[in-house]
Design a protein around this motif. Structure first.
Motif, short mmCIF file in Angstrom:
data_model
loop_
_atom_site.label_atom_id
_atom_site.label_comp_id
_atom_site.label_asym_id
_atom_site.label_seq_id
_atom_site.Cartn_x
_atom_site.Cartn_y
_atom_site.Cartn_z
N GLN A 112 5.47 8.36 -7.72
CA GLN A 112 4.76 7.82 -6.56
C GLN A 112 5.44 6.60 -5.95
O GLN A 112 4.81 5.80 -5.28
CB GLN A 112 3.31 7.48 -6.93
CG GLN A 112 2.53 8.68 -7.41
CD GLN A 112 1.10 8.36 -7.75
OE1 GLN A 112 0.71 7.19 -7.74
NE2 GLN A 112 0.31 9.36 -8.05
N SER A 115 5.91 6.66 -0.98
CA SER A 115 4.60 7.03 -0.47
C SER A 115 4.63 7.06 1.05
O SER A 115 5.60 6.63 1.68
CB SER A 115 3.53 6.03 -0.96
OG SER A 115 3.90 4.72 -0.61
N ALA A 116 3.56 7.55 1.65
CA ALA A 116 3.53 7.71 3.10
C ALA A 116 3.67 6.39 3.83
O ALA A 116 4.31 6.30 4.88
CB ALA A 116 2.22 8.41 3.50
N ASP A 117 3.09 5.29 3.27
CA ASP A 117 3.15 4.01 3.95
C ASP A 117 4.54 3.37 3.88
O ASP A 117 4.82 2.42 4.60
CB ASP A 117 2.12 3.04 3.38
CG ASP A 117 2.32 2.79 1.89
OD1 ASP A 117 2.66 3.75 1.18
OD2 ASP A 117 2.15 1.65 1.45
N LYS A 118 5.43 3.87 3.00
CA LYS A 118 6.78 3.33 2.88
C LYS A 118 7.79 4.08 3.75
O LYS A 118 8.94 3.65 3.85
CB LYS A 118 7.24 3.38 1.42
CG LYS A 118 6.46 2.46 0.50
CD LYS A 118 6.98 2.53 -0.92
CE LYS A 118 6.20 1.62 -1.84
NZ LYS A 118 6.68 1.68 -3.24
N ASP A 121 8.36 5.44 10.69
CA ASP A 121 7.60 6.26 11.62
C ASP A 121 8.35 7.54 11.95
O ASP A 121 9.55 7.53 12.25
CB ASP A 121 7.34 5.49 12.93
CG ASP A 121 6.41 4.31 12.71
OD1 ASP A 121 5.68 4.33 11.70
OD2 ASP A 121 6.43 3.37 13.54
N LYS A 217 3.98 7.85 19.84
CA LYS A 217 2.84 6.93 19.78
C LYS A 217 1.85 7.21 20.89
O LYS A 217 2.19 7.70 21.94
CB LYS A 217 3.36 5.48 19.85
CG LYS A 217 4.21 5.11 18.65
CD LYS A 217 4.66 3.67 18.75
CE LYS A 217 5.49 3.30 17.54
NZ LYS A 217 5.97 1.89 17.60
#
Length: 217
Positions: A112, A115-118, A121, A217
């Motif tokens: 882990q 992760s997605a937040d790391k 974009d 965005k």
């Protein structure tokens, strides 16, 4: 005359009393010099065969540079556990140029740790959906490379005597950095005349790929 621990031993053939006296003097002198049995100096002298060994001098800051270390001299087995920590690494010391090809694998990554937040974009594929009427030019924005556009469904009114049904996506193209396609959804009788009867419908579509950040965005 034999030597023991660097001092002359007592010669054989002397009277017993003189021998004991001289041995006592030898023990006193050995103790005063730090060469008594079992002392560190005795062991060091015995190993070096009487040669004086100087203690290594402390290394100054920057004394050992990269050019002084042979390739492969520092291996993973020689590094103590946790000796290389995040706090000991200089800023930007680990870059893409410092990592060998294939060095970072799934087995080398902690569970882990990614992760997605790391993730940056739009690092992962994205998709978008919509609907369009027959003949409509659909604008789907900016993508890295050509996106994949698929037909999800269509709805076309029935027409008596119709023999041709067309539904899909055509003419996928990029214009000024923006991707577009034309929607197709109609029925006709197949006759190539100006009075050709035709009924138009609409389609549902989905586009997927890597979208550009400014457009996503």
């Amino acid at each position: 005359m034999a030597h023991e621990h660097g001092l002359p031993s007592v010669p054989r053939g002397l009277p017993r009393e003189l021998t004991i006296f001289l041995q006592g003097i030898l023990r006193v002198l050995s103790s005063m010099g730090g060469f008594g049995r079992g002392t560190e100096k005795t062991r060091a002298l015995r190993v070096s065969d009487g040669k004086t060994v100087a203690a290594p001098a402390a290394l100054g800051a920057g004394a050992v540079a990269t050019r002084h270390i042979n390739d492969g001299a520092v291996t993973q087995s020689k590094l103590a556990d946790l000796c290389v920590t995040e706090g000991k690494l200089a800023q930007s010391s680990v870059t893409a140029f410092a990592i060998a090809g294939g060095a970072v694998t799934g087995e080398a990554l902690a569970a882990q740790c990614v992760s997605a937040d790391k993730l940056a974009d739009n690092a992962l594929p994205a998709s978008m959906e919509g609907s369009a009427r027959d003949g409509e030019a659909v604008q789907i924005g900016k993508w890295y490379g050509a996106p994949h556009v698929a037909l999800l469904g269509f709805r076309v009114p029935l027409m008596d005597g119709a023999t041709h049904l067309r539904a899909g996506i055509k003419n996928l193209r990029e214009e000024a950095g923006v991707w577009r396609f034309d929607a197709v959804a109609h029925m006709s009788d197949g006759e190539e005349t100006e009075a050709q009867a035709e009924r138009q419908g609409e389609i549902s579509w989905r586009a997927s790929g890597i979208r550009r950040v400014a457009d996503a965005k």
